[in-house]
Design a protein around this motif. Structure first.
Motif, PDB file in Angstrom:
ATOM      1  N   ASP A 114      -5.341  -2.439  -7.060  1.00 27.61           N
ATOM      2  CA  ASP A 114      -4.816  -3.274  -5.979  1.00 27.61           C
ATOM      3  C   ASP A 114      -5.515  -4.620  -6.045  1.00 27.61           C
ATOM      4  O   ASP A 114      -6.680  -4.689  -6.434  1.00 27.61           O
ATOM      5  CB  ASP A 114      -5.093  -2.608  -4.625  1.00 27.61           C
ATOM      6  CG  ASP A 114      -4.347  -3.302  -3.486  1.00 27.61           C
ATOM      7  OD1 ASP A 114      -3.382  -4.057  -3.762  1.00 27.61           O
ATOM      8  OD2 ASP A 114      -4.724  -3.086  -2.318  1.00 27.61           O
ATOM      9  N   GLU A 115      -4.822  -5.671  -5.656  1.00 25.26           N
ATOM     10  CA  GLU A 115      -5.394  -7.019  -5.695  1.00 25.26           C
ATOM     11  C   GLU A 115      -6.000  -7.254  -7.072  1.00 25.26           C
ATOM     12  O   GLU A 115      -7.120  -7.719  -7.209  1.00 25.26           O
ATOM     13  CB  GLU A 115      -6.467  -7.196  -4.614  1.00 25.26           C
ATOM     14  CG  GLU A 115      -6.029  -6.827  -3.232  1.00 25.26           C
ATOM     15  CD  GLU A 115      -5.025  -7.812  -2.644  1.00 25.26           C
ATOM     16  OE1 GLU A 115      -4.783  -8.886  -3.253  1.00 25.26           O
ATOM     17  OE2 GLU A 115      -4.461  -7.506  -1.576  1.00 25.26           O
ATOM     18  N   THR A 136       0.819  -1.210   0.000  1.00 28.72           N
ATOM     19  CA  THR A 136       0.000   0.000   0.000  1.00 28.72           C
ATOM     20  C   THR A 136       0.854   1.262   0.000  1.00 28.72           C
ATOM     21  O   THR A 136       0.551   2.228  -0.700  1.00 28.72           O
ATOM     22  CB  THR A 136      -0.920   0.016   1.244  1.00 28.72           C
ATOM     23  OG1 THR A 136      -1.479  -1.273   1.407  1.00 28.72           O
ATOM     24  CG2 THR A 136      -2.012   1.041   1.104  1.00 28.72           C
ATOM     25  N   GLY A 146      -6.550  -8.149   1.304  1.00 35.18           N
ATOM     26  CA  GLY A 146      -6.217  -6.799   1.707  1.00 35.18           C
ATOM     27  C   GLY A 146      -6.453  -6.369   3.137  1.00 35.18           C
ATOM     28  O   GLY A 146      -5.767  -5.499   3.636  1.00 35.18           O
TER      29      GLY A 146
HETATM   30 MG    MG Z   1      -2.765  -4.885   0.252  1.00 37.03          MG
END
Ligand code: MG
Ligand code: ADP
Length: 682
Positions: free
Chosen positions: A387-388, A293, A542
């Motif tokens: 993200d992801e 992150t 996450g």
């Molecule tokens: Mg993450």
């Protein structure tokens, strides 16, 4: 019969049977022929009764010498016996627990029996539980290599076999070829018609191998060309270079911790890209908890300081919320506002947020795929982060990229990807790896346990929560039906509230909750107001709550390895000793192997490799979790050689005709468009 015909044109498939086929995605003759066998039985070894050898798997063509008689034996079981003969002798046949055995045969007809001959207790040879087929009536699946299909409840092996045989027999047109002749010759491939025929009813195992090679080649070729066409157009674009990247150092200094060497290196790599006028396409890969992150945040900070907008798209509301809170905190010392956008937020709030993005009043946005919906406009989008990203469909990713045709893109994935898959998916991306965890983390102790341990595990939860820690209990999707899934989670929570855990604050988290409720529960969990969070897999990716040190996984046998690894990654994020405890049903070989891998290693790359190895091709979750269509036949772990050939072919095709406009590539082009349609729909 034609390929486009509905399966109900096949003899024996009426409306109700058709439903069973449809449940496996089979609507037409063509669909059926593209439904590949799971394995084959070798029934090609034909023997006469006098030449049989004990233990061999054989086919014998014979008639009944006496009717088959069924008796009931101990425990309500059935035991049927009869005698068969051919020109060379007689043989006893027995069936255990087949109540229909005596109705299957007519005395004067000829049958082929397939199975193993063994000796009974008195030393006599017996044909035990053979599969039998009437030679005059059917006779298609005997004395040859026979396909065995994956089935769903009620759809029988024989029904699929019969249907496929009828299609191959009655087809009035050849199966069309989609690959150019030149390619087929150059890579010594079977043509489409021969490949499809031999994948179902191979003339020999050699022909089966050739058929498989051809179909795997085709599948991998299409996948790669498909992925290329989805992102192809980008490469020619230019973009505005970021003009203030040096400022990232002040952001790094503001952090409450020191970056790991790996994080610092990856941020440097990203910064170099951001200064270029060619759009960055970089994948940041780092195991769960490696601290991705903050890498994204550093890049967003550079965007802000360079006067452009940056947005981060994540797959779930829960994660979007979490990132929103984190980014707001990280950027607050600099007075930078962050916008949160989700499809589930009230229309009014959403309007306000969108307006700020449109005018450029705010530069940093985080949200779900609501970010790519048609009515979201950016004033000047310069950086797009997902993200992801393995959780997004390929089309979703590209729509985001299309919003910012000339933006830098950064893609983050926690699921370490085996080398084979990485080659397919990210062949044309730059890759940065965070191969180091922040200091002070202790290894997560991992155990696979059975029901007998349950009360001890509850006591263990109690002990840890008493010490101030928090726990997750994850329940799998028990059925594909969300309602029953929800019920089981909610019921389970009720049950826990009345057992040893009654003194604690327990909450249920699942996909059916309203967005606001989810948010509230996550906040309460982060703030320590909830001790134990019972959840479906919505928390899989996450989620970051360092105080939680226990991950209990129910029915762990239902999860794939990478998923277990992701779940385990929710703990071990702080300095407390963390534990992952998996309740696993005994007697499931694959599950046991998965548990063993989980207990042995925490190396995400090794786990990903083992995951691919343990899954068969066509496994429902196999590739879908990486955001590519499910492979029907290719095994990305073991088909490395064919993958290399396919890649050579892809490079040649692209060099010649990147947009696939030449007539010889129209077959391929049609298939590619189809492939991603299917993925989006599923
Ligand atoms: Mg993450
Ligand atoms: P992931 O790679 O799984 O997305 P996160 O970015 O969520 O990991 O980081 C995991 C946790 O580690 C967070 O609580 C974050 O604040 C913390 N963290 C990240 N980098 C460091 C570091 N260099 N030192 C200490 N803690 C860190």
């Amino acid at each position: 019969m034609r390929l486009s015909d509905n399966i109900t044109t096949i003899k024996g498939i009426g409306p109700s049977k058709a439903k069973l086929f449809e449940s496996r995605g089979i609507y037409t003759v063509s669909d059926l022929l593209n439904y590949f066998p799971r394995t084959h039985d070798d029934r090609s070894l034909q023997k006469s009764i006098s030449s049989i050898i004990e233990g061999e798997e054989i086919s014998i063509t014979a008639r009944l010498a006496s009717p088959v008689v069924t008796n009931r034996i101990r425990g309500g079981m059935f035991y049927a016996r009869g005698k068969i003969f051919d020109e060379t002798g007689m043989l006893d046949v027995v069936w255990f627990n087949n109540p229909y055995a005596s109705n299957m045969f007519k005395m004067d007809e000829e049958y082929t029996f397939f199975g193993k001959v063994r000796r009974n207790k008195s030393g006599n040879l017996q044909f035990q539980n053979p599969i039998a087929e009437n030679v005059t009536k059917n006779g298609k699946f005997t004395g040859r290599i026979v396909p065995i299909y994956p089935l769903t409840a009620k759809l029988t092996q024989r029904a699929v076999q019969d249907a496929v045989f009828q299609c191959l027999d009655g087809l009035s047109e050849p199966i069309p070829e989609i690959l150019p002749r030149e390619l087929i010759d150059r890579f010594s491939l079977l043509d489409s018609d021969a490949a499809i025929r031999n994948i179902h009813l191979p003339e020999s195992f050699e022909m089966f191998d050739k058929a498989r090679r051809r179909l795997v080649f085709e599948e991998l070729l299409l996948l790669q060309l498909g992925l290329h066409s989805l992102r192809g157009a980008r490469e020619v674009e230019k973009c505005q270079p970021f003009d203030n990247v040096e400022c990232v150092s002040e952001f790094i200094e503001s952090l409450p911790y020191q970056l790991t060497d790996a994080q610092a290196r990856v941020i440097d790599e990203v910064c170099v890209d951001l200064k270029k006028d060619k759009p960055m396409t970089r994948l940041v890969q780092g195991d769960v908890g490696s601290g991705k992150t903050v890498v994204a945040a550093a890049a967003m900070y550079a965007a802000h300081k360079s006067g452009v907008q940056a947005c981060m798209m994540v797959p779930t509301d829960i994660l979007a919320e979490q990132h929103y809170r984190n980014l707001s905190k990280l950027f607050s010392p600099f007075g930078i506002e962050v916008i949160y956008l989700s499809g589930k937020m009230p229309a009014k709030e959403r309007k306000v947020a969108q307006e700020k993005l449109r005018t450029g009043e705010v530069t940093i946005a985080v949200g779900t795929h609501a970010l790519i919906s048609g009515d979201v406009e950016f004033w000047n989008l310069g950086l797009v982060i997902t993200d992801e990203q393995h959780r997004f469909g390929v089309n979703q990713r590209t729509s985001l990229a299309a919003k910012a045709a000339s933006a830098h893109t950064l893609v983050m994935s926690a699921t370490p990807i085996p080398r084979t898959l990485a080659l397919v998916l990210y062949g044309d991306m730059d890759v940065s790896v965070i191969d180091e965890l922040p200091p002070g983390r202790t290894a997560i102790e991992t155990y696979s346990v059975n029901e007998k341990m349950r009360s001890r595990i509850y006591n263990f939860i109690k002990k840890n929560v008493d010490e101030g820690r928090q726990a997750y209990i994850v329940c799998p999707l028990i059925e594909e039906n969300e309602d029953s899934d929800l019920k089981s989670t909610v019921e389970y929570v009720e049950q826990l509230k009345h057992t040893v855990l009654r003194d604690f604050s327990i909450a249920a988290m699942h996909s059916k909750l309203k967005a606001a409720d989810k948010t509230q529960i996550m906040r309460d969990f982060v703030d320590g107001k909830i001790d134990i969070l019972v959840s479906t897999t919505v928390i899989e990716v996450g989620v970051d709550v360092p105080n939680a040190n226990l991950m209990i996984i129910e029915n762990a046998e239902r999860f794939g390895l990478s998923q277990l690894h992701q779940l385990r990654g929710r703990v071990g994020r702080g300095s407390y000793q963390s534990y992952c405890i998996m309740f696993c049903a005994p007697n499931q070989t694959i599950a046991q192997e998965r548990m063993k891998v989980m207990c042995e290693t925490s190396d995400g790359f090794r786990i990903a490799e083992e995951d691919l190895k343990l899954r068969g091709p066509g496994d429902f979750f196999g590739t879908r979790q990486h955001g590519v269509p499910e492979m029907r036949i290719a095994n990305l772990f073991s088909d490395m050689d064919i993958l290399k050939d396919a890649q050579t072919a892809v490079a040649e095709i692209l060099a010649e005709d990147e947009r696939l406009e030449l007539p010889q590539y129209q077959g391929i082009k049609g298939k590619i468009e189809n492939m991603f349609d299917r993925l989006e729909r599923s």
